[in-house]
Design a protein around this motif. Structure first.
Motif, PDB file in Angstrom:
ATOM      1  N   MET A   1       5.406   9.893   4.243  1.00 12.38           N
ATOM      2  CA  MET A   1       5.760   8.523   3.926  1.00 12.38           C
ATOM      3  C   MET A   1       5.852   8.383   2.413  1.00 12.38           C
ATOM      4  N   SER A   2       6.842   7.675   1.926  1.00 14.78           N
ATOM      5  CA  SER A   2       7.031   7.518   0.483  1.00 14.78           C
ATOM      6  C   SER A   2       5.956   6.615  -0.111  1.00 14.78           C
ATOM      7  N   ALA A   3       5.749   6.765  -1.410  1.00 14.56           N
ATOM      8  CA  ALA A   3       4.750   5.929  -2.100  1.00 14.56           C
ATOM      9  C   ALA A   3       5.140   4.464  -2.027  1.00 14.56           C
ATOM     10  N   ILE A   4       6.431   4.157  -2.036  1.00 10.63           N
ATOM     11  CA  ILE A   4       6.866   2.764  -1.954  1.00 10.63           C
ATOM     12  C   ILE A   4       6.395   2.148  -0.645  1.00 10.63           C
ATOM     13  N   LEU A   5       6.563   2.857   0.450  1.00 10.56           N
ATOM     14  CA  LEU A   5       6.110   2.331   1.736  1.00 10.56           C
ATOM     15  C   LEU A   5       4.591   2.241   1.798  1.00 10.56           C
ATOM     16  N   ARG A   6       3.909   3.228   1.218  1.00 13.08           N
ATOM     17  CA  ARG A   6       2.447   3.197   1.236  1.00 13.08           C
ATOM     18  C   ARG A   6       1.896   1.982   0.505  1.00 13.08           C
ATOM     19  N   LEU A   7       2.556   1.539  -0.550  1.00 14.68           N
ATOM     20  CA  LEU A   7       2.058   0.383  -1.289  1.00 14.68           C
ATOM     21  C   LEU A   7       2.081  -0.894  -0.456  1.00 14.68           C
ATOM     22  N   PHE A   8       2.896  -0.924   0.579  1.00 12.38           N
ATOM     23  CA  PHE A   8       2.995  -2.114   1.410  1.00 12.38           C
ATOM     24  C   PHE A   8       2.142  -2.015   2.670  1.00 12.38           C
ATOM     25  N   ARG A   9       1.475  -0.896   2.856  1.00 11.74           N
ATOM     26  CA  ARG A   9       0.592  -0.726   4.006  1.00 11.74           C
ATOM     27  C   ARG A   9      -0.786  -1.255   3.689  1.00 11.74           C
ATOM     28  N   ILE A  10      -1.551  -1.526   4.731  1.00 10.49           N
ATOM     29  CA  ILE A  10      -2.888  -2.071   4.558  1.00 10.49           C
ATOM     30  C   ILE A  10      -3.908  -0.969   4.252  1.00 10.49           C
ATOM     31  N   ASP A  11      -3.712   0.244   4.760  1.00  4.80           N
ATOM     32  CA  ASP A  11      -4.754   1.265   4.715  1.00  4.80           C
ATOM     33  C   ASP A  11      -4.465   2.399   3.737  1.00  4.80           C
ATOM     34  N   HIS A  12      -3.756   2.118   2.657  1.00  8.74           N
ATOM     35  CA  HIS A  12      -3.462   3.196   1.718  1.00  8.74           C
ATOM     36  C   HIS A  12      -4.640   3.429   0.771  1.00  8.74           C
ATOM     37  N   GLY A  13      -4.646   4.543   0.094  1.00  4.77           N
ATOM     38  CA  GLY A  13      -5.750   4.888  -0.788  1.00  4.77           C
ATOM     39  C   GLY A  13      -5.213   5.452  -2.073  1.00  4.77           C
ATOM     40  N   PRO A  14      -5.995   5.966  -2.960  1.00  2.36           N
ATOM     41  CA  PRO A  14      -7.436   6.122  -2.839  1.00  2.36           C
ATOM     42  C   PRO A  14      -8.202   4.833  -3.136  1.00  2.36           C
ATOM     43  N   ARG A  15      -9.409   4.784  -2.632  1.00  3.99           N
ATOM     44  CA  ARG A  15     -10.334   3.705  -2.967  1.00  3.99           C
ATOM     45  C   ARG A  15     -11.464   4.349  -3.747  1.00  3.99           C
ATOM     46  N   ILE A  16     -11.840   3.705  -4.829  1.00  2.00           N
ATOM     47  CA  ILE A  16     -12.921   4.208  -5.677  1.00  2.00           C
ATOM     48  C   ILE A  16     -14.020   3.151  -5.679  1.00  2.00           C
ATOM     49  N   ASP A  17     -15.229   3.562  -5.364  1.00  2.00           N
ATOM     50  CA  ASP A  17     -16.360   2.632  -5.308  1.00  2.00           C
ATOM     51  C   ASP A  17     -17.279   2.810  -6.498  1.00  2.00           C
ATOM     52  N   ALA A  18     -17.731   1.687  -7.031  1.00  2.00           N
ATOM     53  CA  ALA A  18     -18.780   1.639  -8.045  1.00  2.00           C
ATOM     54  C   ALA A  18     -19.896   0.771  -7.469  1.00  2.00           C
ATOM     55  N   GLU A  19     -20.861   0.417  -8.279  1.00  2.00           N
ATOM     56  CA  GLU A  19     -22.007  -0.338  -7.755  1.00  2.00           C
ATOM     57  C   GLU A  19     -21.602  -1.730  -7.257  1.00  2.00           C
ATOM     58  N   ARG A  20     -20.942  -2.516  -8.104  1.00  2.00           N
ATOM     59  CA  ARG A  20     -20.611  -3.897  -7.741  1.00  2.00           C
ATOM     60  C   ARG A  20     -19.125  -4.133  -7.516  1.00  2.00           C
ATOM     61  N   VAL A  21     -18.306  -3.138  -7.813  1.00  4.48           N
ATOM     62  CA  VAL A  21     -16.859  -3.292  -7.670  1.00  4.48           C
ATOM     63  C   VAL A  21     -16.281  -2.084  -6.941  1.00  4.48           C
ATOM     64  N   TYR A  22     -15.074  -2.284  -6.427  1.00  8.96           N
ATOM     65  CA  TYR A  22     -14.296  -1.167  -5.915  1.00  8.96           C
ATOM     66  C   TYR A  22     -12.881  -1.300  -6.451  1.00  8.96           C
ATOM     67  N   LEU A  23     -12.204  -0.185  -6.506  1.00  7.35           N
ATOM     68  CA  LEU A  23     -10.838  -0.148  -7.025  1.00  7.35           C
ATOM     69  C   LEU A  23      -9.935   0.431  -5.950  1.00  7.35           C
ATOM     70  N   ARG A  24      -8.728  -0.124  -5.859  1.00 12.12           N
ATOM     71  CA  ARG A  24      -7.727   0.418  -4.952  1.00 12.12           C
ATOM     72  C   ARG A  24      -6.351   0.105  -5.509  1.00 12.12           C
ATOM     73  N   LEU A  25      -5.348   0.783  -4.938  1.00 16.47           N
ATOM     74  CA  LEU A  25      -3.979   0.541  -5.344  1.00 16.47           C
ATOM     75  C   LEU A  25      -3.560  -0.868  -4.925  1.00 16.47           C
ATOM     76  N   PRO A  26      -2.687  -1.508  -5.702  1.00 20.71           N
ATOM     77  CA  PRO A  26      -2.237  -2.860  -5.367  1.00 20.71           C
ATOM     78  C   PRO A  26      -1.388  -2.885  -4.102  1.00 20.71           C
ATOM     79  N   ARG A  27      -1.432  -4.014  -3.421  1.00 22.37           N
ATOM     80  CA  ARG A  27      -0.648  -4.262  -2.208  1.00 22.37           C
ATOM     81  C   ARG A  27       0.117  -5.565  -2.383  1.00 22.37           C
ATOM     82  N   LEU A  28       1.153  -5.723  -1.604  1.00 20.58           N
ATOM     83  CA  LEU A  28       1.945  -6.953  -1.668  1.00 20.58           C
ATOM     84  C   LEU A  28       1.079  -8.178  -1.387  1.00 20.58           C
ATOM     85  N   ALA A  29       0.110  -8.053  -0.491  1.00 18.48           N
ATOM     86  CA  ALA A  29      -0.782  -9.171  -0.158  1.00 18.48           C
ATOM     87  C   ALA A  29      -1.666  -9.589  -1.337  1.00 18.48           C
ATOM     88  N   ASP A  30      -1.740  -8.770  -2.384  1.00 18.14           N
ATOM     89  CA  ASP A  30      -2.552  -9.100  -3.567  1.00 18.14           C
ATOM     90  C   ASP A  30      -1.833 -10.066  -4.510  1.00 18.14           C
TER      91      ASP A  30
END
Length: 192
Positions: free
Chosen positions: A1-30
């Motif tokens: 699947m292309s990166a363009i399509l992945r950006l519009f999916r709900i379950d794409h990654g990577p997700r990076i966790d810290a103590e009080r925050v997490y980071l993930r790639l942007p989505r259209l719903a954002d």
């Protein structure tokens, strides 16, 4: 699947966790929470960023931003992360690892921003440290670079707290808020 399509999916990654925050790639719903945070923080952010296009906060411009991010992800040139508070999943800012160069340099550049309401609470420091771990761990980079304007003491302090060392000074380095601005240059080498 292309990166363009992945950006519009709900379950794409990577997700990076810290103590009080997490980071993930942007989505259209954002788009809506991102645009609201950026609009509320416009006066706070504009002295430190490139000039905002007139349509910057529109849904159309956000889609274009996602498409540009997708192209960078496809080539491995950048990883754009939105930063979310774990307590309530509210977007608090962003960290972008970009200009990733492979070969003999194994280097990337880091930039970051925080919504005004979330500044000074340590969220960006946590996020930057988490991206450093991601860059030196899974990405296998050897060096990170960052820059800030000389009078941006908070940003310079953040970089120092995260282990960066000041390495130099670049005159008229980046065009910020419509003018070429000097910047302090920082670097960080992966631990051996």
């Amino acid at each position: 699947m292309s990166a363009i399509l992945r950006l519009f999916r709900i379950d794409h990654g990577p997700r990076i966790d810290a103590e009080r925050v997490y980071l993930r790639l942007p989505r259209l719903a954002d788009h809506k929470p991102w645009a609201q945070l950026r609009a509320a923080s416009r006066g706070y952010l504009t002295p430190w960023e490139p000039s905002w296009p007139a349509d910057d906060l529109t849904r159309t411009a956000f889609r274009q931003r996602l498409a540009a991010y997708a192209r960078e992800l496809e080539t491995g040139e950048a990883f754009p992360f939105f930063v979310f508070r774990k307590d309530d999943d509210a977007i608090v800012g962003g960290v972008r690892l970009f200009n990733i160069r492979r070969g003999v340099s194994q280097t990337g550049v880091m930039g970051y921003w925080s919504g005004e309401a979330h500044a000074g609470k340590g969220y960006t420091t946590e996020a930057v440290k988490a991206v450093i771990d991601f860059a030196f761990g899974p990405l296998g980079l050897h060096r990170l670079e960052a820059a800030c304007m000389p009078h941006n003491v908070r940003s310079a302090d953040l970089l120092s707290r995260c282990g960066f060392s000041e390495e130099g000074y670049a005159r008229a380095y980046l065009k910020i808020n419509g003018e070429w601005r000097d910047h302090r240059l920082f670097g960080l080498i992966a631990p051996t």
